[in-house]
Design a protein around this motif. Structure first.
Motif, short mmCIF file in Angstrom:
data_model
loop_
_atom_site.label_atom_id
_atom_site.label_comp_id
_atom_site.label_asym_id
_atom_site.label_seq_id
_atom_site.Cartn_x
_atom_site.Cartn_y
_atom_site.Cartn_z
N VAL A 272 0.84 -1.21 0.00
CA VAL A 272 0.00 0.00 0.00
C VAL A 272 0.87 1.25 0.00
O VAL A 272 0.61 2.21 -0.74
CB VAL A 272 -0.95 0.01 1.22
N LEU A 273 1.93 1.25 0.80
CA LEU A 273 2.84 2.39 0.88
C LEU A 273 3.57 2.60 -0.45
O LEU A 273 3.74 3.74 -0.91
CB LEU A 273 3.85 2.19 2.01
N ILE A 274 3.99 1.50 -1.08
CA ILE A 274 4.67 1.59 -2.37
C ILE A 274 3.73 2.16 -3.43
O ILE A 274 4.11 3.06 -4.20
CB ILE A 274 5.19 0.20 -2.80
N VAL A 275 2.50 1.66 -3.46
CA VAL A 275 1.52 2.15 -4.44
C VAL A 275 1.23 3.62 -4.20
O VAL A 275 1.16 4.42 -5.15
CB VAL A 275 0.22 1.31 -4.37
N ALA A 276 1.06 4.01 -2.95
CA ALA A 276 0.78 5.41 -2.62
C ALA A 276 1.92 6.31 -3.06
O ALA A 276 1.71 7.41 -3.59
CB ALA A 276 0.53 5.55 -1.13
N THR A 277 3.14 5.85 -2.85
CA THR A 277 4.31 6.64 -3.25
C THR A 277 4.39 6.77 -4.77
O THR A 277 4.65 7.85 -5.30
CB THR A 277 5.61 5.99 -2.72
N VAL A 278 4.14 5.67 -5.47
CA VAL A 278 4.15 5.69 -6.93
C VAL A 278 3.10 6.66 -7.47
O VAL A 278 3.36 7.44 -8.40
CB VAL A 278 3.94 4.27 -7.50
N LEU A 279 1.91 6.62 -6.89
CA LEU A 279 0.84 7.53 -7.33
C LEU A 279 1.22 8.98 -7.07
O LEU A 279 0.91 9.87 -7.87
CB LEU A 279 -0.47 7.19 -6.61
N TYR A 280 1.91 9.23 -5.97
CA TYR A 280 2.29 10.60 -5.63
C TYR A 280 3.34 11.16 -6.59
O TYR A 280 3.27 12.32 -6.99
CB TYR A 280 2.82 10.65 -4.19
N ILE A 281 4.31 10.33 -6.97
CA ILE A 281 5.42 10.82 -7.79
C ILE A 281 5.25 10.50 -9.27
O ILE A 281 6.15 10.75 -10.08
CB ILE A 281 6.77 10.21 -7.30
N ARG A 282 4.09 9.99 -9.66
CA ARG A 282 3.92 9.48 -11.03
C ARG A 282 4.09 10.55 -12.11
O ARG A 282 4.38 10.22 -13.26
CB ARG A 282 2.55 8.81 -11.17
N PHE A 283 3.89 11.82 -11.78
CA PHE A 283 4.02 12.87 -12.79
C PHE A 283 5.48 13.22 -13.06
O PHE A 283 5.77 13.95 -13.99
CB PHE A 283 3.24 14.11 -12.36
N SER A 284 6.39 12.73 -12.21
CA SER A 284 7.82 12.97 -12.43
C SER A 284 8.47 11.69 -12.93
O SER A 284 8.60 10.72 -12.18
CB SER A 284 8.50 13.44 -11.14
N ARG A 285 8.87 11.69 -14.17
CA ARG A 285 9.48 10.49 -14.76
C ARG A 285 10.76 10.11 -14.03
O ARG A 285 11.02 8.94 -13.75
CB ARG A 285 9.76 10.75 -16.25
N SER A 333 8.59 19.27 -14.60
CA SER A 333 7.67 18.52 -15.46
C SER A 333 6.64 17.74 -14.66
O SER A 333 5.74 17.11 -15.23
CB SER A 333 8.46 17.54 -16.33
N ALA A 334 6.76 17.76 -13.34
CA ALA A 334 5.84 16.99 -12.50
C ALA A 334 4.55 17.74 -12.24
O ALA A 334 3.65 17.22 -11.58
CB ALA A 334 6.49 16.64 -11.17
N SER A 335 4.42 18.97 -12.73
CA SER A 335 3.18 19.72 -12.54
C SER A 335 2.08 19.11 -13.39
O SER A 335 2.32 18.34 -14.32
CB SER A 335 3.39 21.19 -12.94
N PHE A 336 0.86 19.47 -13.10
CA PHE A 336 -0.29 18.89 -13.80
C PHE A 336 -0.27 19.23 -15.28
O PHE A 336 0.06 20.34 -15.67
CB PHE A 336 -1.59 19.40 -13.19
#
Length: 527
Positions: A272-285, A333-336
């Motif tokens: 759950v923590l890994i998925v949450a982290t991935v979702l949070y940083i997903r906009f930054s390649r 580039s991580a902005s919306f």
């Protein structure tokens, strides 16, 4: 209640850093080095040159960067304190970089600075991990730039690989991130006029990384532990244990490896923590590549090769997640994306806010653990070795020959005394633990046998002082009288040193003397 913004405005990072410097310095001056710390110091101080250092350090299985820094510090001051001050300096630099450059709130920076790893495990405990933390922070600063030196980052990755086996995961994360930059941004082809220069830098980087990998692997495979195809084993349980290590590094809760329920629950929370982290940083390649590459390579290593033996090992996961968030928040580039609908933007904003709150909760846990552990270390010694050394130095036994077992637990005493100890494990005197050419089959309960063998083979020695670690002490009731052995040898209990947080480094001290002739009926043996 003070709002988050109001609290942030009241925090002065200069004051935070000043308090960190002073409090950590007090902690360092109070901390007693334990065996792993003193082992590194004695290996360095016992080496006359870099080649001796390489040979003495090789059986430990640790690469050369931290031992080399310790070797340099021993020239500045030839006491263990120099190792601690070096560690403290590196930790202070890490905290300074984080406070001044990391894109976190002031409150989160405060919590991090006095957290379990930056304040205790990677500051007061003098081991390799502070270098991993420092190099990672420098790496994220370089990679966050629009343009960075390919050769410079290659040297940084090279240093990471030669710091610790676990640092390979972070080095791999940076490598994948840079490789992606080269491919996606086509750096090699972006400036045709300078293509030869870029190719040259690429060639130099390849050489640097190749040599660094060879050096690191040479160190890792010289370890006294067996590393072969049979030592690599992966199973469902080992995977669950690895996820438990992830949880231990981030939330400081390590599940019981013998309980399937604990392992399963911790694995679920970790996912759950890994998925949450991935979702949070997903906009930054960059952040996403770094996090996934580092985390999953380390999980694979923990599952297949080595699961880790302490929180210092698990802390690498914490460094990875902090670095990934740092990379994400530093990435323009991580902005919306403009194509996102307003509803999705609002949802993402709320999700990020919740994740930030969750991160703050994790940092609060680390903060409480860090403050508690440093305070405990100040009032309760981590090892009794320094107390033993002080007692011997100021006693009538200061010049007596020393006998000690087990060697892995007597290293710290030898370091504080500045004297060699006869170890039955290597059948001669030494200072640091030698992982090769030693008899590792010796049993703790046979300490009396090893004392007898020493006295029998050293007929010219009239008396010795024996220092036995907690699990190797003599099982005899000395209140009923001294222990008498064949050969007119009398053993007298001197004192115990049991005030130590680290149980194996509690000690018992005895005098062993040759006396006049005795009757066979007077011979007593340990129970």
């Amino acid at each position: 209640m003070i709002s988050a913004r109001g609290l942030d405005s009241k925090i002065s990072l200069k004051v935070v850093f000043a308090i960190y410097i002073l409090s950590s310095l007090v902690g360092v001056s109070s901390h007693v080095l334990w065996r792993d710390e003193m082992q590194g110091w004695l290996v360095a101080v016992s080496s006359s040159n870099i080649f001796d250092l390489w040979a003495n350090n090789a059986p430990s299985g640790h690469p050369i960067v931290y031992p080399f820094l310790t070797f340099i510090s021993s020239f500045i001051y030839d006491k263990p304190l120099s190792l601690q001050l070096m560690q403290w300096s590196l930790a202070a630099i890490c905290v300074f970089i984080f406070l001044s450059r990391a894109p976190f709130s002031k409150f989160q920076k405060l919590l991090f600075a006095f957290g379990y790893f930056p304040f205790w495990e990677y500051c007061l405990i003098s081991r390799h991990y502070v270098v991993i933390q420092l190099l990672t922070f420098l790496g994220v600063i370089f990679v966050s730039k629009k343009k960075y030196s390919l050769v410079g980052m290659s040297f940084l990755i090279a240093l990471l690989m030669n710091t610790h086996a676990l640092a390979w995961s972070i080095a791999f994360g940076f490598f994948i991130t840079i490789a992606d930059d080269l491919v996606c941004k086509k750096l090699l082809l972006s400036k045709p006029a300078f293509s030869s220069s870029i190719c040259f830098r690429f060639f130099v980087s390849t050489i640097v990384l190749s040599v660094a990998a060879w050096l690191s692997l040479s160190s890792l495979f010289q370890t006294s532990r067996s590393i072969d195809s049979e030592s690599i084993n992966i199973s469902l349980k080992s995977v669950l244990v690895a996820f438990g290590r992830y949880l231990g590094g981030n939330i400081l809760i390590v599940p019981n490896s013998s309980q399937w329920l604990d392992l399963s629950l911790s694995a679920a929370i970790s996912i759950v923590l890994i998925v949450a982290t991935v979702l949070y940083i997903r906009f930054s390649r960059r952040a996403l590549l770094f996090y996934c590459s580092s985390t999953f390579s380390l999980l694979g290593f923990n599952a297949a090769v080595y699961s880790g033996a302490g929180s210092r090992h698990f802390g690498i996961y914490f460094i990875v997640i902090i670095t990934s968030i740092w990379l994400c928040r530093s990435d323009p580039s991580a902005s919306f994306s403009g194509s996102l609908a307003n509803v999705e933007q609002i949802y993402s904003t709320k999700a990020k806010s919740k994740f930030s709150l969750f991160l703050s909760i994790i940092l609060v846990i680390h903060f409480c653990a860090g403050i508690h552990r440093v305070f405990l270390d100040i009032v309760y010694p981590y090892s009794a070795s320094k107390e033993v050394a002080t007692f011997i130095r100021n006693s009538e036994y200061a010049d007596w020959p020393l006998f000690g077992t087990r060697d892995v637990e007597l290293t710290s005493v030898s370091g504080y005394l500045g004297k060699s100890i006869y170890y039955p494990e290597i059948a001669r005197s030494g200072t640091f633990t030698e992982w090769i050419n030693r008899d590792s089959s010796l049993k703790r309960e046979d300490s009396l046998v090893y004392i007898q063998e020493y006295m029998d083979s050293h007929q010219d020695v009239a008396s010795i002082l024996a220092i036995l670690s907690n699990g190797s002490n003599l099982k005899h009731n000395f209140e009923q009288g001294d222990l008498v052995l064949p050969g007119n040898i009398t053993i007298k209990f001197v004192r115990s040193f049991l005030r130590s947080y680290n149980k194996p480094e509690r000690y018992y001290v005895y005098t062993i003397r040759r006396t006049g002739k005795i009757q066979a009926s007077d011979v007593q043996y340990a129970n």
